[in-house]
Each structure stands twice: as C-alpha cells, then as structure tokens.
Design a protein around this motif. Structure first.
Motif, PDB file in Angstrom:
ATOM      1  N   SER A  87      14.429  27.011  -8.516  1.00 16.38           N
ATOM      2  CA  SER A  87      15.578  26.450  -8.102  1.00 16.38           C
ATOM      3  C   SER A  87      16.315  26.389  -9.391  1.00 16.38           C
ATOM      4  CB  SER A  87      15.291  24.667  -7.561  1.00 16.38           C
ATOM      5  OG  SER A  87      14.485  24.679  -6.584  1.00 16.38           O
ATOM      6  N   PHE A 109       7.799  30.274  -2.970  1.00 14.68           N
ATOM      7  CA  PHE A 109       7.390  30.399  -1.654  1.00 14.68           C
ATOM      8  C   PHE A 109       5.948  30.882  -1.127  1.00 14.68           C
ATOM      9  CE2 PHE A 109       7.010  31.847   2.957  1.00 14.68           C
ATOM     10  CZ  PHE A 109       7.896  30.808   3.738  1.00 14.68           C
ATOM     11  N   VAL A 114      20.056  27.367   5.078  1.00  9.57           N
ATOM     12  CA  VAL A 114      19.275  28.649   5.322  1.00  9.57           C
ATOM     13  C   VAL A 114      19.338  29.060   3.833  1.00  9.57           C
ATOM     14  CG1 VAL A 114      19.827  29.127   7.601  1.00  9.57           C
ATOM     15  CG2 VAL A 114      21.399  29.803   5.969  1.00  9.57           C
ATOM     16  N   LYS A 172      17.829  28.612   1.114  1.00  9.10           N
ATOM     17  CA  LYS A 172      16.431  28.708   0.246  1.00  9.10           C
ATOM     18  C   LYS A 172      15.958  30.223   0.781  1.00  9.10           C
ATOM     19  CE  LYS A 172      16.310  25.113  -2.335  1.00  9.10           C
ATOM     20  NZ  LYS A 172      16.178  25.375  -3.676  1.00  9.10           N
ATOM     21  N   PHE A 173      16.136  30.833   1.798  1.00 12.83           N
ATOM     22  CA  PHE A 173      15.924  31.777   2.545  1.00 12.83           C
ATOM     23  C   PHE A 173      16.512  33.011   2.110  1.00 12.83           C
ATOM     24  CE2 PHE A 173      14.527  28.579   5.716  1.00 12.83           C
ATOM     25  CZ  PHE A 173      13.205  28.728   5.635  1.00 12.83           C
ATOM     26  N   ASN A 210      20.281  30.931  -2.789  1.00 15.59           N
ATOM     27  CA  ASN A 210      19.367  30.085  -3.402  1.00 15.59           C
ATOM     28  C   ASN A 210      19.818  28.979  -4.679  1.00 15.59           C
ATOM     29  OD1 ASN A 210      17.019  28.329  -3.821  1.00 15.59           O
ATOM     30  ND2 ASN A 210      15.957  29.829  -4.722  1.00 15.59           N
ATOM     31  N   GLY A 249      17.734  21.820   4.428  1.00 18.11           N
ATOM     32  CA  GLY A 249      17.478  23.011   4.244  1.00 18.11           C
ATOM     33  C   GLY A 249      16.030  23.389   3.439  1.00 18.11           C
ATOM     34  N   ILE A 250      15.842  22.402   2.362  1.00 22.91           N
ATOM     35  CA  ILE A 250      14.730  22.333   1.595  1.00 22.91           C
ATOM     36  C   ILE A 250      13.438  22.130   2.507  1.00 22.91           C
ATOM     37  CG2 ILE A 250      13.273  21.062  -0.326  1.00 22.91           C
ATOM     38  CD1 ILE A 250      15.990  20.795  -1.638  1.00 22.91           C
ATOM     39  N   TRP A 298      12.617  25.226   4.882  1.00 26.61           N
ATOM     40  CA  TRP A 298      11.972  26.063   3.821  1.00 26.61           C
ATOM     41  C   TRP A 298      10.781  25.752   3.533  1.00 26.61           C
ATOM     42  CZ3 TRP A 298      10.991  25.694  -1.500  1.00 26.61           C
ATOM     43  CH2 TRP A 298      10.348  26.580  -2.138  1.00 26.61           C
ATOM     44  N   SER A 349       8.368  25.916   6.506  1.00 24.72           N
ATOM     45  CA  SER A 349       7.846  27.009   7.013  1.00 24.72           C
ATOM     46  C   SER A 349       6.720  27.810   6.159  1.00 24.72           C
ATOM     47  CB  SER A 349       9.242  27.989   7.015  1.00 24.72           C
ATOM     48  OG  SER A 349       9.534  28.210   5.853  1.00 24.72           O
TER      49      SER A 349
END
Length: 265
Positions: free
Chosen positions: A21, A29, A107, A109-110, A115, A139-140, A143, A146
């Motif tokens: 970050s 991830f 989105v 972070k993807f 990001n 969003g976090i 992410w 997932s």
C-alpha cells in the motif's frame, strides 16, 4: 514464506499488505492467499486475516491520501516516476477517476499502479476523508475477501505448489528471479526505445517561444487530461485542448498546413 508465516503469523500479512500500500513492489495478494490456505491446523483464522489485511491496506492508503491532500500533484508525479510507464501513469489514473469517480476505489487494489496512485489522487481532488474511507474500505474488503476465498477454495493446490517449490529449493527461487529480471529488462528496453524516438522530434519550451516570438505559425495541441487542464493554471494562448481519450475523435481539428507541437504534463 511459509516459515515466516508460521513463526511470525499475522505480522507477516500485515507487513506485506502495508508495504504494498505504501508503494513497495511486494505483491501481498499471494501472501494473504497463502495464509488463508494454512488456516486449518494453524493459529490463523479467516476473520483475523481479514481484519489484519484491511488494517494494513487502510493504513497505507490513508498515508498517501493525506500526502495527496496537502502536497497535491507533486506526490502523484513522484509515485508515477517510480513506475515502469511514468509517461502514461498520471493521465491514465486521472482518466479513470474522471470516468468512474470514487467507484474506481472499489477495484483499485486489483489494478497494478492504480493501487498506489488512487489514494493520493483522491486527496488531491479534495475528496472528504469520510467518503474516501468508505469507498476505499469497500474496495479493500472486496480485494482481501477474494484472496481469502481463493486460499480456502484452492487450499490443496496451494499446498501442492508450495511442496513443489520446496522440492526445487534454491533453484526455484533463482528461476523466479531470472524471469522477473528478464521482464523488467524488457520493459526498460521498451522505455529507452520510446525515449530515443521522442528525442528525434522533441522541441524545448525556449525553442517554441522563439518560434512564436518570430511570428512562425505553429499549431499547439494541449494533450493534458481534463483534470490536469483545470488544476494547472498555466495555459499557452491559442493552444487546442484535446484530452488523450478524445484524440482519435478530434485529431482532425489539428491544422495540417503548419508545424504541430504537442505537450502534456
């Protein structure tokens, strides 16, 4: 990595997420995914991993949001200068925000690059801290959830992959390092070739001013995004403003009977 997760637990996940970050090129991830695959038989829990991941990501994003809010475009340019494609980083990110607004944080972070760049851009646009926190947290959550879901669903496959890497030992690390170095080298070569092409047709601001002072008719095209055009006060009189995303539909507005000079941020 498995050894570090077993020894230091949640601190490894928190550190990896926070580092990414803050702009460190460390993909967190896979770390979350790997930790999720180890839930059975370890001290990890899905709730704990989600909380730690969200805390680390939110902490890093708030740092960049604050810097963007108080330091403005300089922070955005600094971040983009660290990417492999700094020339398009600013305009690409601004275009995403202009088109989708705060929804893009869901989105971010993807999307590589977005990001890290999205939080300071939101700060630069003076988005309220509460609105930024709500969308960024959403969003976090998507992410991190997932990554956790994939880790649980494909736990067997992740364990097999880890055993395969351990079987090759140092050789697997060397292979991965060579592949990464080769990819970085390729991107660097592409960037150098692009710069060399630009140098053949580049004109400096003093040279352009000299042409204008001599009365030479020059078609000047301002390629800054709508956001940059409004935020930055400096504008060349008579320049045609065509944002990058409108260039294909408006390029015929550029006169063809005189030299053309294009500029952007």
């Amino acid at each position: 990595m498995v050894h570090f997760l077993e020894v230091y637990g949640y601190w490894v996940v928190f550190g990896a997420v926070l580092a990414e970050s803050l702009g460190v090129p460390l993909p967190s991830f896979p770390v979350i995914l790997m930790a999720a695959s180890m839930v059975v038989g370890t001290r990890f829990s899905i709730g704990g991993l989600l909380l730690v991941s969200m805390t680390g990501a939110m902490a890093g994003d708030m740092v960049w949001y604050s810097l963007g809010r108080f330091r403005g475009r300089r922070i955005l340019r600094l971040l983009c200068s660290l990417t492999l494609n700094p020339d398009s980083c600013v305009s690409r990110t601004e275009n995403i925000f202009v088109r989708h607004g705060l929804k893009s944080l869901l989105v971010a972070k993807f999307v590589p690059g977005l990001n890290t760049v999205a939080p300071p851009l939101a700060g630069m646009l003076k988005v309220s801290p509460l609105r930024f926190a709500l969308f960024d947290l959403g969003g976090i959550t998507i992410w991190a959830s997932s990554a956790l879901a994939l880790g649980v669903i494909f736990r067997t496959e992740v364990e097999w992959l880890l055993e395969w890497l351990q079987a090759f030992g140092k050789l697997s690390v060397i292979i991965l390092a060579i592949l990464m170095a080769g990819w970085l080298l390729l991107k660097w070569i592409e960037r150098r070739q692009f710069y060399q092409l630009l140098e053949k047709s580049r004109i400096s601001p003093p040279e352009l001013k000299e042409l204008l002072d001599r009365g030479v008719e020059v078609a000047i095209v301002d390629l800054r995004s709508d956001l940059s055009y409004e935020e930055e006060g400096a504008k060349i009189p008579g320049a045609i403003h065509i944002p990058p995303r409108q260039f294909e539909s408006r390029y015929k507005e550029i006169p063809v009977d005189r030299p053309v000079v294009m500029y952007c941020t």
